[in-house]
Motif scaffolding. Structure first.
Motif, PDB file in Angstrom:
ATOM      1  N   GLU A  41      -0.488  -5.297  -7.768  1.00 11.65           N
ATOM      2  CA  GLU A  41      -0.389  -5.925  -9.082  1.00 11.65           C
ATOM      3  C   GLU A  41       0.892  -5.414  -9.733  1.00 11.65           C
ATOM      4  OE1 GLU A  41      -3.171  -4.546 -12.092  1.00 11.65           O
ATOM      5  OE2 GLU A  41      -3.733  -2.857 -10.799  1.00 11.65           O
ATOM      6  N   TYR A  42       1.358  -6.145 -10.727  1.00 11.21           N
ATOM      7  CA  TYR A  42       2.580  -5.760 -11.414  1.00 11.21           C
ATOM      8  C   TYR A  42       2.231  -5.336 -12.831  1.00 11.21           C
ATOM      9  CZ  TYR A  42       5.383  -7.134  -7.512  1.00 11.21           C
ATOM     10  OH  TYR A  42       5.940  -7.184  -6.264  1.00 11.21           O
ATOM     11  N   ILE A  43       2.500  -4.076 -13.126  1.00 11.22           N
ATOM     12  CA  ILE A  43       2.244  -3.512 -14.443  1.00 11.22           C
ATOM     13  C   ILE A  43       3.593  -3.128 -15.031  1.00 11.22           C
ATOM     14  CG2 ILE A  43       1.161  -1.637 -15.725  1.00 11.22           C
ATOM     15  CD1 ILE A  43      -1.006  -1.551 -13.644  1.00 11.22           C
ATOM     16  N   SER A  44       3.917  -3.756 -16.157  1.00 16.17           N
ATOM     17  CA  SER A  44       5.238  -3.543 -16.748  1.00 16.17           C
ATOM     18  C   SER A  44       6.338  -3.787 -15.718  1.00 16.17           C
ATOM     19  CB  SER A  44       5.350  -2.127 -17.310  1.00 16.17           C
ATOM     20  OG  SER A  44       6.499  -1.971 -18.085  1.00 16.17           O
ATOM     21  N   ASN A  45       6.115  -4.828 -14.890  1.00 16.58           N
ATOM     22  CA  ASN A  45       7.059  -5.261 -13.860  1.00 16.58           C
ATOM     23  C   ASN A  45       7.244  -4.242 -12.745  1.00 16.58           C
ATOM     24  OD1 ASN A  45       8.477  -7.781 -13.474  1.00 16.58           O
ATOM     25  ND2 ASN A  45      10.335  -6.569 -13.325  1.00 16.58           N
ATOM     26  N   LEU A  46       6.280  -3.343 -12.583  1.00 16.62           N
ATOM     27  CA  LEU A  46       6.330  -2.360 -11.513  1.00 16.62           C
ATOM     28  C   LEU A  46       5.223  -2.641 -10.498  1.00 16.62           C
ATOM     29  CD1 LEU A  46       6.797   0.749 -13.786  1.00 16.62           C
ATOM     30  CD2 LEU A  46       8.516  -0.150 -12.215  1.00 16.62           C
ATOM     31  N   PRO A  47       5.531  -2.599  -9.196  1.00 17.15           N
ATOM     32  CA  PRO A  47       4.509  -2.856  -8.177  1.00 17.15           C
ATOM     33  C   PRO A  47       3.551  -1.674  -8.050  1.00 17.15           C
ATOM     34  CG  PRO A  47       6.614  -2.326  -7.144  1.00 17.15           C
ATOM     35  CD  PRO A  47       6.873  -2.376  -8.616  1.00 17.15           C
ATOM     36  N   VAL A  48       2.245  -1.965  -8.139  1.00 17.07           N
ATOM     37  CA  VAL A  48       1.216  -0.919  -8.130  1.00 17.07           C
ATOM     38  C   VAL A  48       0.164  -1.276  -7.080  1.00 17.07           C
ATOM     39  CG1 VAL A  48      -0.601   0.201  -9.484  1.00 17.07           C
ATOM     40  CG2 VAL A  48       1.591  -0.345 -10.563  1.00 17.07           C
ATOM     41  N   PHE A  49      -0.259  -0.291  -6.303  1.00 19.16           N
ATOM     42  CA  PHE A  49      -1.333  -0.512  -5.332  1.00 19.16           C
ATOM     43  C   PHE A  49      -2.274   0.690  -5.309  1.00 19.16           C
ATOM     44  CE2 PHE A  49       2.005   0.659  -1.855  1.00 19.16           C
ATOM     45  CZ  PHE A  49       1.991   1.981  -2.258  1.00 19.16           C
ATOM     46  N   GLU A  50      -3.365   0.545  -4.519  1.00 25.89           N
ATOM     47  CA  GLU A  50      -4.365   1.602  -4.437  1.00 25.89           C
ATOM     48  C   GLU A  50      -4.063   2.535  -3.270  1.00 25.89           C
ATOM     49  OE1 GLU A  50      -8.202  -0.229  -4.238  1.00 25.89           O
ATOM     50  OE2 GLU A  50      -8.276  -0.593  -6.414  1.00 25.89           O
ATOM     51  N   VAL A  51      -4.297   3.828  -3.517  1.00 24.12           N
ATOM     52  CA  VAL A  51      -4.101   4.877  -2.519  1.00 24.12           C
ATOM     53  C   VAL A  51      -5.381   5.717  -2.482  1.00 24.12           C
ATOM     54  CG1 VAL A  51      -2.742   6.908  -1.874  1.00 24.12           C
ATOM     55  CG2 VAL A  51      -1.606   4.930  -2.932  1.00 24.12           C
ATOM     56  N   THR A  52      -5.879   6.000  -1.285  1.00 22.68           N
ATOM     57  CA  THR A  52      -7.088   6.810  -1.132  1.00 22.68           C
ATOM     58  C   THR A  52      -6.711   8.235  -0.749  1.00 22.68           C
ATOM     59  OG1 THR A  52      -8.353   4.869  -0.411  1.00 22.68           O
ATOM     60  CG2 THR A  52      -9.293   7.033   0.070  1.00 22.68           C
ATOM     61  N   ILE A  53      -7.204   9.189  -1.545  1.00 26.15           N
ATOM     62  CA  ILE A  53      -6.923  10.608  -1.324  1.00 26.15           C
ATOM     63  C   ILE A  53      -8.233  11.371  -1.428  1.00 26.15           C
ATOM     64  CG2 ILE A  53      -5.611  12.629  -2.080  1.00 26.15           C
ATOM     65  CD1 ILE A  53      -3.668  10.668  -3.456  1.00 26.15           C
ATOM     66  N   GLN A  54      -8.570  12.088  -0.376  1.00 26.94           N
ATOM     67  CA  GLN A  54      -9.801  12.873  -0.313  1.00 26.94           C
ATOM     68  C   GLN A  54     -11.016  12.049  -0.749  1.00 26.94           C
ATOM     69  OE1 GLN A  54      -9.168  16.631  -2.357  1.00 26.94           O
ATOM     70  NE2 GLN A  54      -7.673  17.314  -0.826  1.00 26.94           N
ATOM     71  N   GLY A  55     -11.066  10.800  -0.278  1.00 24.03           N
ATOM     72  CA  GLY A  55     -12.212   9.940  -0.500  1.00 24.03           C
ATOM     73  C   GLY A  55     -12.240   9.207  -1.821  1.00 24.03           C
ATOM     74  N   GLU A  56     -11.271   9.432  -2.701  1.00 23.22           N
ATOM     75  CA  GLU A  56     -11.209   8.767  -4.001  1.00 23.22           C
ATOM     76  C   GLU A  56     -10.018   7.813  -4.044  1.00 23.22           C
ATOM     77  OE1 GLU A  56     -13.442   9.076  -6.399  1.00 23.22           O
ATOM     78  OE2 GLU A  56     -14.620  10.605  -5.344  1.00 23.22           O
ATOM     79  N   VAL A  57     -10.189   6.717  -4.808  1.00 28.79           N
ATOM     80  CA  VAL A  57      -9.151   5.699  -4.901  1.00 28.79           C
ATOM     81  C   VAL A  57      -8.347   5.890  -6.181  1.00 28.79           C
ATOM     82  CG1 VAL A  57      -8.671   3.223  -5.051  1.00 28.79           C
ATOM     83  CG2 VAL A  57     -10.488   4.055  -3.542  1.00 28.79           C
ATOM     84  N   TYR A  58      -7.014   5.868  -6.064  1.00 27.86           N
ATOM     85  CA  TYR A  58      -6.114   6.051  -7.196  1.00 27.86           C
ATOM     86  C   TYR A  58      -5.080   4.927  -7.193  1.00 27.86           C
ATOM     87  CZ  TYR A  58      -8.176  10.716  -7.087  1.00 27.86           C
ATOM     88  OH  TYR A  58      -9.061  11.759  -7.074  1.00 27.86           O
ATOM     89  N   ARG A  59      -4.377   4.786  -8.310  1.00 25.26           N
ATOM     90  CA  ARG A  59      -3.390   3.714  -8.460  1.00 25.26           C
ATOM     91  C   ARG A  59      -1.998   4.316  -8.558  1.00 25.26           C
ATOM     92  NH1 ARG A  59      -4.182   1.135 -13.303  1.00 25.26           N
ATOM     93  NH2 ARG A  59      -3.726  -0.986 -12.638  1.00 25.26           N
TER      94      ARG A  59
END
Length: 422
Positions: free
Chosen positions: A69-87
């Motif tokens: 998704e684009y937030i303030s024209n920046l590309p953002v995706f999900e990353v999984t770290i130690q079983g939790e999802v972050y943006r």
């Protein structure tokens, strides 16, 4: 967040901050780019450079489609770290960075080093560097990656967006990343032959530094400029320069007074110059009527994420190449600045004038950076926080505007009409 005004960005355009942020704090650059400070300890610099360039790929023979998704024209995706999802922001021009709140949640981290850096405002600060066992993007596992914690992630202009950090070129170098803003995804692959753009796209040579940040050559007039390709910068183009820059003197320009710039750990208020280039060349691709900002407070020349609006782009850092495929239908790139002559910001609980163009009717009538706005077209705006401001503030649709400002503790009224500034 951004600044570049490459999409009719100033006050007078109705749009949500999430989609087109420039009409708010248009001096608020979202620059995540950092450069090493030559005066820091040689040992720590070498150690941190090696750490921040490190990452390995666990998977073999893969192709994964990752929603963005684009937030303030920046590309953002999900990353999984130690079983939790972050943006995370997809940031070619910075390090891999975790917010302090995320770092505090992680188990088993070691802090092996530190590094002194200059941010995009040339402000120096010390950051800590860490080592993470692994993370996942689209089911693809990256191991032994270095990352840093930097203060910008704790700032309200970052945390309000619900972001946890940035994925940088140390991880990107391990795979191919095809970014398609119209389809809303990144294709993550290990082999170029899986991706048609390699044969159908326009190839741009890339250059990389010791931590794999990419740069490329732009032609402006008779000048060849090597500029960073930084998807953590949400404008189109910005250039280092003094108020008078030899190779830019012949182009039309206006001053933007009092521009606020967020970069790394600092906030700076300074004047920048908005310049209209008749054309800009990128290895055979020609962009006409390019609006760029020019300032001697910038630490580097950058081409930013608004390039994604015009092209599907494959980034191959290990192969040192960028592949561009123009969209059949694409949004218009801004080729002029239309504005009431100023931008807005939210500071200390108040809506204020962020910057003012010179020349402009607003400047001639006495509108100044930092002035509190009491009312816009008779309406008073009140917000409890910066987050509420960026989520809810909208301007009226009219082409005329009446401002009630506070000047010397008294109301000050100004009537303005949207005009072409540059």
């Amino acid at each position: 967040m951004s600044e570049e005004n490459t999409k009719s960005t100033d006050v007078g355009k109705r749009s949500f901050f999430w989609l087109n942020p420039e009409w708010i704090s248009k001096g608020t650059y979202f620059l995540l780019v950092l450069t090493l400070l030559s005066g820091c300890s040689t040992f720590q610099r070498i150690k941190s450079n090696k750490l921040l360039a490190s990452a390995d790929l666990k998977n073999e023979s893969f192709q994964s489609v990752v929603p963005i998704e684009y937030i303030s024209n920046l590309p953002v995706f999900e990353v999984t770290i130690q079983g939790e999802v972050y943006r995370f922001i997809f940031d070619t021009g910075g390090y891999t960075v975790f917010s302090e709140r995320l770092t505090d949640r992680l188990i088993g981290l070691a802090k092996p080093s530190y590094i002194d850096v200059k941010d995009g405002n040339s402000t120096v600060s010390r950051i800590n560097t860490y080592f993470l066992d692994e993370l996942e993007i689209g089911g693809i596992t990256f191991e032994k990656e270095g990352f840093a914690t930097i203060g910008f992630t704790e700032s309200e202009w970052f945390s309000c967006l619900g972001l946890d950090g940035t994925i940088g070129p140390n991880i990107m170098k391990e795979a191919l990343w095809e970014v398609d803003s119209q389809e809303g995804h990144i294709i993550l692959s290990d082999k170029s032959k899986r991706l048609e753009i390699v044969d159908s796209g326009h190839t741009i040579p890339l250059y990389t530094d010791p931590v794999f940040k990419p740069s490329l050559d732009l032609q402006i007039g008779k000048e060849i400029k090597r500029v960073g390709f930084d998807t953590g910068f949400n404008g189109f183009l910005k250039l280092i320069g003094k108020p008078s820059s030899d190779y830019l003197d012949s182009y039309p320009s206006v001053l933007r007074l009092g521009n606020r710039t967020n970069a790394g750990n600092s906030i700076v208020f300074s004047d920048t110059k908005m310049v209209k280039l008749d054309e800009m060349g990128l290895n055979g691709i020609v962009f006409r009527n390019v609006i760029t900002s020019v300032g001697n407070q910038f630490s580097s020349d950058l081409l930013g994420s608004q390039l994604f609006d015009q092209y599907k782009i494959l980034i191959d850092l290990s192969g040192k190449a960028l592949y561009l495929e123009e969209f059949e239908t694409k949004p218009e790139r801004q080729t002029k600045i239309e504005s009431f002559g100023f931008g807005l910001d939210f500071r200390a609980g108040k809506v204020v004038i962020d910057y003012v163009y010179q020349p402009s009717a607003a400047h001639d009538m006495g509108v100044k950076p930092g002035q509190e706005i009491l009312k816009i077209n008779g309406r008073h705006y009140a917000f409890s926080s910066y987050c509420e401001f960026i989520e809810n503030f909208q301007l009226p649709m009219e082409n005329t505007m009446e401002l009630e400002l506070l000047q010397e503790d008294k109301p000050f009224f100004v009537s303005l009409t949207r005009q072409t500034i540059l």
